[in-house]
Design a protein around this motif. Structure first.
Motif, PDB file in Angstrom:
ATOM      1  N   VAL A 227       0.836  -1.200   0.000  1.00  0.00           N
ATOM      2  CA  VAL A 227       0.000   0.000   0.000  1.00  0.00           C
ATOM      3  C   VAL A 227       0.872   1.251   0.000  1.00  0.00           C
ATOM      4  N   VAL A 228       1.907   1.253   0.834  1.00  0.00           N
ATOM      5  CA  VAL A 228       2.795   2.421   0.880  1.00  0.00           C
ATOM      6  C   VAL A 228       3.511   2.608  -0.460  1.00  0.00           C
ATOM      7  N   MET A 229       3.897   1.523  -1.103  1.00  0.00           N
ATOM      8  CA  MET A 229       4.496   1.629  -2.435  1.00  0.00           C
ATOM      9  C   MET A 229       3.521   2.291  -3.407  1.00  0.00           C
ATOM     10  N   GLY A 230       2.250   1.868  -3.366  1.00  0.00           N
ATOM     11  CA  GLY A 230       1.250   2.462  -4.251  1.00  0.00           C
ATOM     12  C   GLY A 230       1.023   3.932  -3.964  1.00  0.00           C
ATOM     13  N   ILE A 231       1.017   4.297  -2.674  1.00  0.00           N
ATOM     14  CA  ILE A 231       0.863   5.711  -2.301  1.00  0.00           C
ATOM     15  C   ILE A 231       2.035   6.527  -2.847  1.00  0.00           C
ATOM     16  N   GLY A 232       3.245   5.987  -2.729  1.00  0.00           N
ATOM     17  CA  GLY A 232       4.416   6.688  -3.234  1.00  0.00           C
ATOM     18  C   GLY A 232       4.354   6.914  -4.728  1.00  0.00           C
ATOM     19  N   VAL A 233       3.934   5.894  -5.475  1.00  0.00           N
ATOM     20  CA  VAL A 233       3.813   6.034  -6.926  1.00  0.00           C
ATOM     21  C   VAL A 233       2.731   7.050  -7.278  1.00  0.00           C
ATOM     22  N   ALA A 234       1.675   7.111  -6.483  1.00  0.00           N
ATOM     23  CA  ALA A 234       0.559   8.018  -6.777  1.00  0.00           C
ATOM     24  C   ALA A 234       0.898   9.477  -6.511  1.00  0.00           C
ATOM     25  N   LEU A 235       1.748   9.750  -5.515  1.00  0.00           N
ATOM     26  CA  LEU A 235       1.926  11.136  -5.072  1.00  0.00           C
ATOM     27  C   LEU A 235       3.332  11.704  -5.247  1.00  0.00           C
ATOM     28  N   TRP A 236       4.376  10.889  -5.126  1.00  0.00           N
ATOM     29  CA  TRP A 236       5.707  11.486  -5.008  1.00  0.00           C
ATOM     30  C   TRP A 236       6.779  10.888  -5.907  1.00  0.00           C
ATOM     31  N   GLU A 237       6.784   9.604  -6.130  1.00  0.00           N
ATOM     32  CA  GLU A 237       7.936   8.958  -6.758  1.00  0.00           C
ATOM     33  C   GLU A 237       7.970   9.228  -8.260  1.00  0.00           C
ATOM     34  N   LEU A 238       8.927  10.025  -8.685  1.00  0.00           N
ATOM     35  CA  LEU A 238       9.035  10.461 -10.077  1.00  0.00           C
ATOM     36  C   LEU A 238      10.492  10.373 -10.520  1.00  0.00           C
ATOM     37  N   ILE A 239      10.745   9.643 -11.601  1.00  0.00           N
ATOM     38  CA  ILE A 239      12.090   9.535 -12.164  1.00  0.00           C
ATOM     39  C   ILE A 239      12.272  10.643 -13.197  1.00  0.00           C
ATOM     40  N   LYS A 240      13.346  11.409 -13.077  1.00  0.00           N
ATOM     41  CA  LYS A 240      13.636  12.508 -14.007  1.00  0.00           C
ATOM     42  C   LYS A 240      15.013  12.329 -14.632  1.00  0.00           C
ATOM     43  N   PHE A 241      15.136  12.824 -15.871  1.00  0.00           N
ATOM     44  CA  PHE A 241      16.398  12.797 -16.598  1.00  0.00           C
ATOM     45  C   PHE A 241      16.740  14.207 -17.067  1.00  0.00           C
ATOM     46  N   ASP A 242      18.053  14.493 -17.187  1.00  0.00           N
ATOM     47  CA  ASP A 242      18.439  15.799 -17.703  1.00  0.00           C
ATOM     48  C   ASP A 242      18.487  15.757 -19.220  1.00  0.00           C
ATOM     49  N   GLU A 243      18.984  16.857 -19.831  1.00  0.00           N
ATOM     50  CA  GLU A 243      18.987  16.939 -21.298  1.00  0.00           C
ATOM     51  C   GLU A 243      19.927  15.924 -21.939  1.00  0.00           C
TER      52      GLU A 243
END
Length: 263
Positions: free
Chosen positions: A160-176
Motif C-alpha cells: 500500500v505504501v508503495m502504491g501511495i508513493g507512486v501516486a503522489l511522489w515517486e518520479l524519475i527525471k532525466f536531464d537533457e
C-alpha cells in the motif's frame, strides 16, 4: 547452485514451493504412520503424529518418531514393511489452471491465482500549493488461506505504501543528456512514516478452489489498489473540470491542472 526456474516472484515462494513441501510432508507422514502401525498394531489411519511421537489413538500406545526413523533403516523388513525407503520424499507442484497453449483469442494464463482488495482513502488537497496530505486509509484484503497472517498484513501494508508513493511522489527525471537526476533520497521522494496515516487493514478469507491449501497471491493488490485509490482521490479533490493524466500527482502537476481549469 539453483536449478532453472522463474524465481521468487508473484507470491510463488509459498504458493508453489510451500505447496511442494506440504505434499512431500503428507507423503512422509503416511510412510511414518505405516511404520508406526507395523509396531503398534492397527491401521495407518489410526496413527496420529504429534509432540515428537506416533500415537495409536485406540489404546494410547506411542513410539518416538526418532525411534521409528532409526528402526526403518536398521530393521527395514519389520519396521518399514510396506514402506518405500528411504524416508525421504521429493515432490513438485504444478497448478492445474495454468494454460500455456493460446486460446481462440491468443491468450495464455500463466498465473494460477490473484489476490483481491478494496481500498478507501481520504486526503486533503491544498489548492494553493498542490500538496496532498493523507488523512485516512483503509483496505480489506483477500488472499485466501493465510499461512502467516502477520507476514501477510506486513506485506500488504508495504505494498500500500508503495502504491501511495507512486501516486503522489515517486518520479524519475532525466536531464537533457538523458542522465538520471533523481538518483538519491533528496531528489527521489519516497513516503516517510510522518507522511502516512495509520493504515487500517481488514481480511476476508475466500479459499482458492484450484490450490490444495486454498491460497492466493498476497502482495500484488496492495500496490495497484493504493495507486488507483489515491489517484482517484486527488482527481476527486481537483473537481470535474480538472484533468489529471499522469502519476505521480506532484504539486507541480496539480497546479498545472488547476491553471488549465482556470484558463
Amino acid at each position: 547452485v539453483t536449478p532453472l526456474g522463474t524465481g521468487n516472484a508473484s507470491s510463488r515462494a509459498l504458493m508453489y514451493g510451500g505447496t511442494a513441501a506440504y505434499l512431500a510432508a503428507q507423503e512422509l507422514r503416511a510412510r511414518l504412520s505405516q511404520c508406526a502401525a507395523n509396531l503398534l498394531g492397527g491401521a495407518p489411519g489410526d496413527i496420529s503424529l504429534r509432540d515428537g511421537h506416533a500415537w495409536r489413538e485406540s489404546n494410547g500406545r506411542r513410539i518416538a518418531v526418532a525411534e521409528l526413523a532409526l528402526g526403518a533403516h536398521l530393521r527395514p523388513f519389520t519396521v518399514a514393511a510396506g514402506v518405500t525407503l528411504p524416508l525421504e520424499v521429493t515432490r513438485s507442484f504444478a497448478p492445474q489452471n495454468v494454460r500455456v497453449e493460446p486460446d481462440a483469442q491468443g491468450r495464455i494464463a500463466t498465473y494460477p491465482t490473484f489476490s483481491y482488495s478494496v481500498h478507501a482513502v481520504a486526503l486533503e488537497l491544498d489548492m494553493a500549493t498542490g500538496n496532498s496530505r493523507l488523512l485516512d486509509y483503509a483496505v480489506v484484503h483477500d488472499c485466501g488461506a493465510m499461512i502467516n497472517p502477520a507476514l501477510v498484513e506486513a506485506q500488504l501494508r508495504g505494498a500500500v505504501v508503495m502504491g501511495i508513493g507512486v501516486a503522489l511522489w515517486e518520479l524519475i527525471k532525466f536531464d537533457e543528456h538523458q542522465r538520471m537526476i533523481t538518483d538519491r533520497f533528496k531528489s527521489y521522494l519516497l513516503p516517510r512514516a510522518n507522511d502516512l496515516p495509520s493504515i487500517r487493514v481488514g481480511h476476508r478469507v475466500t479459499l482458492n478452489p484450484f490450490h490444495p491449501l486454498g491460497m492466493k497471491g498476497a502482495g500484488e493488490s496492495g500496490l495497484g489498489g493504493a495507486l488507483s485509490a489515491v489517484t482517484n482521490a486527488v482527481a476527486n479533490a481537483l473537481g470535474d473540470d480538472a484533468r489529471l493524466t499522469h502519476v505521480p500527482a506532484t504539486p507541480a502537476r496539480v497546479m498545472a491542472s488547476l491553471e488549465e481549469r482556470r484558463a
